[in-house]
Design an enzyme around this catalytic site. Structure first.
Site, PDB file in Angstrom:
ATOM      1  N   ASP A 157       5.792  -3.316 -12.402  1.00  0.00           N
ATOM      2  CA  ASP A 157       5.136  -3.941 -11.249  1.00  0.00           C
ATOM      3  C   ASP A 157       5.104  -5.450 -11.489  1.00  0.00           C
ATOM      4  O   ASP A 157       4.329  -5.928 -12.318  1.00  0.00           O
ATOM      5  CB  ASP A 157       3.705  -3.422 -11.084  1.00  0.00           C
ATOM      6  CG  ASP A 157       3.638  -1.994 -10.557  1.00  0.00           C
ATOM      7  OD1 ASP A 157       4.661  -1.286 -10.607  1.00  0.00           O
ATOM      8  OD2 ASP A 157       2.550  -1.589 -10.103  1.00  0.00           O
ATOM      9  N   LYS A 189       4.524  -3.717  -3.158  1.00  0.00           N
ATOM     10  CA  LYS A 189       3.129  -3.397  -3.492  1.00  0.00           C
ATOM     11  C   LYS A 189       2.223  -4.478  -2.926  1.00  0.00           C
ATOM     12  O   LYS A 189       2.541  -5.669  -3.006  1.00  0.00           O
ATOM     13  CB  LYS A 189       2.971  -3.294  -5.012  1.00  0.00           C
ATOM     14  CG  LYS A 189       1.545  -3.026  -5.494  1.00  0.00           C
ATOM     15  CD  LYS A 189       1.515  -2.929  -7.024  1.00  0.00           C
ATOM     16  CE  LYS A 189       0.090  -2.843  -7.556  1.00  0.00           C
ATOM     17  NZ  LYS A 189       0.058  -2.757  -9.035  1.00  0.00           N
ATOM     18  N   LYS A 207       3.424   0.687  -2.136  1.00  0.00           N
ATOM     19  CA  LYS A 207       2.271   0.975  -2.983  1.00  0.00           C
ATOM     20  C   LYS A 207       1.069   0.200  -2.456  1.00  0.00           C
ATOM     21  O   LYS A 207       1.082  -1.030  -2.396  1.00  0.00           O
ATOM     22  CB  LYS A 207       2.543   0.593  -4.441  1.00  0.00           C
ATOM     23  CG  LYS A 207       1.358   0.877  -5.378  1.00  0.00           C
ATOM     24  CD  LYS A 207       1.734   0.626  -6.830  1.00  0.00           C
ATOM     25  CE  LYS A 207       0.541   0.835  -7.759  1.00  0.00           C
ATOM     26  NZ  LYS A 207       0.903   0.654  -9.188  1.00  0.00           N
TER      27      LYS A 207
END
Length: 217
Positions: A90, A152, A181
């Site tokens: 991430d 995300k 996400k």
């Protein structure tokens, strides 16, 4: 629909997280068969060993939480994380460069980190709290171009997490070309289910474990 547990990246990115805290996170993830644990880079090797007999993935963060490290630093962080066993990365974009209109810089950075992932999943954190709707559409388009796997919403370190509007805007922009996400902004199970309905493929929030236990009950 996939079982709710498989939408959960069980997360502890607290700067004060101890090995005992990480052990607890790992055992909870194994017990409830969560999708992954998301932890600081320094714990990746430890978590990978602890999870070797499970299906739980190891996720870590790069350029976290502010995203303004040099690209070369982020690439190096990524390579080390992958060497240590990370299954998912991430990364945080350089929000300032993006808001300055330096789109090529941002795109090339994501591409460089995707290459450093060596086939592992890349999620791109865009910090939606700091973006206008037009900027969110633009960064979603850049992430689509980059070859990353997920977009995300948030680091959890800004003033708010994901909103329903964020998820809807990203989904309308990327369709099925990216996974999404949702991070933060989820106060109860109804919120989590609405995020999923709007297009989120993974969700995480501060009280997610309590929400999961409520779901079981």
């Amino acid at each position: 629909m996939t079982e709710l547990n498989k939408y959960i990246d069980h997360t502890n990115l607290s700067p004060s997280a101890t090995s005992k805290d990480i052990d607890k996170l790992i055992q909870e993830a194994i017990k409830y068969d969560f999708k992954s644990v998301c932890i600081a880079p320094s714990y990746v090797k430890y978590a990978k060993e602890a999870l070797k007999n499970s299906d739980v993935l190891v996720c870590t963060v790069i350029g976290f939480p502010l995203g303004y490290n040099a690209t070369s630093v982020k690439v190096y962080e990524t390579k080390i994380a992958v060497e240590h066993g990370a299954d998912e990365i991430d990364m945080v974009i350089n929000v300032g460069r993006f808001k300055d209109g330096q789109y090529e810089y941002v795109l090339n950075e994501i591409k460089a980190i995707k290459e450093a992932c060596n086939g592992k999943t890349l999620k791109v954190i865009v910090e939606t709290a700091l973006l206008t709707k037009a900027e969110l559409i633009k960064i979603t388009e850049l992430v689509m171009q980059s070859g990353a796997d997920f977009i995300k919403t948030s680091t959890g370190f800004s003033y708010r997490g994901a909103s329903f509007e964020d998820i809807q805007t990203m989904k309308e922009t990327c369709g099925d070309k990216l996974l999404i996400k949702a991070s933060g902004g989820i106060k109860n199970l109804a919120d989590a289910q609405e995020m999923i309905r709007l297009g989120a493929n993974v969700w995480v929030c501060l009280n997610q474990f309590q929400l999961w236990k409520n779901y079981l009950n």
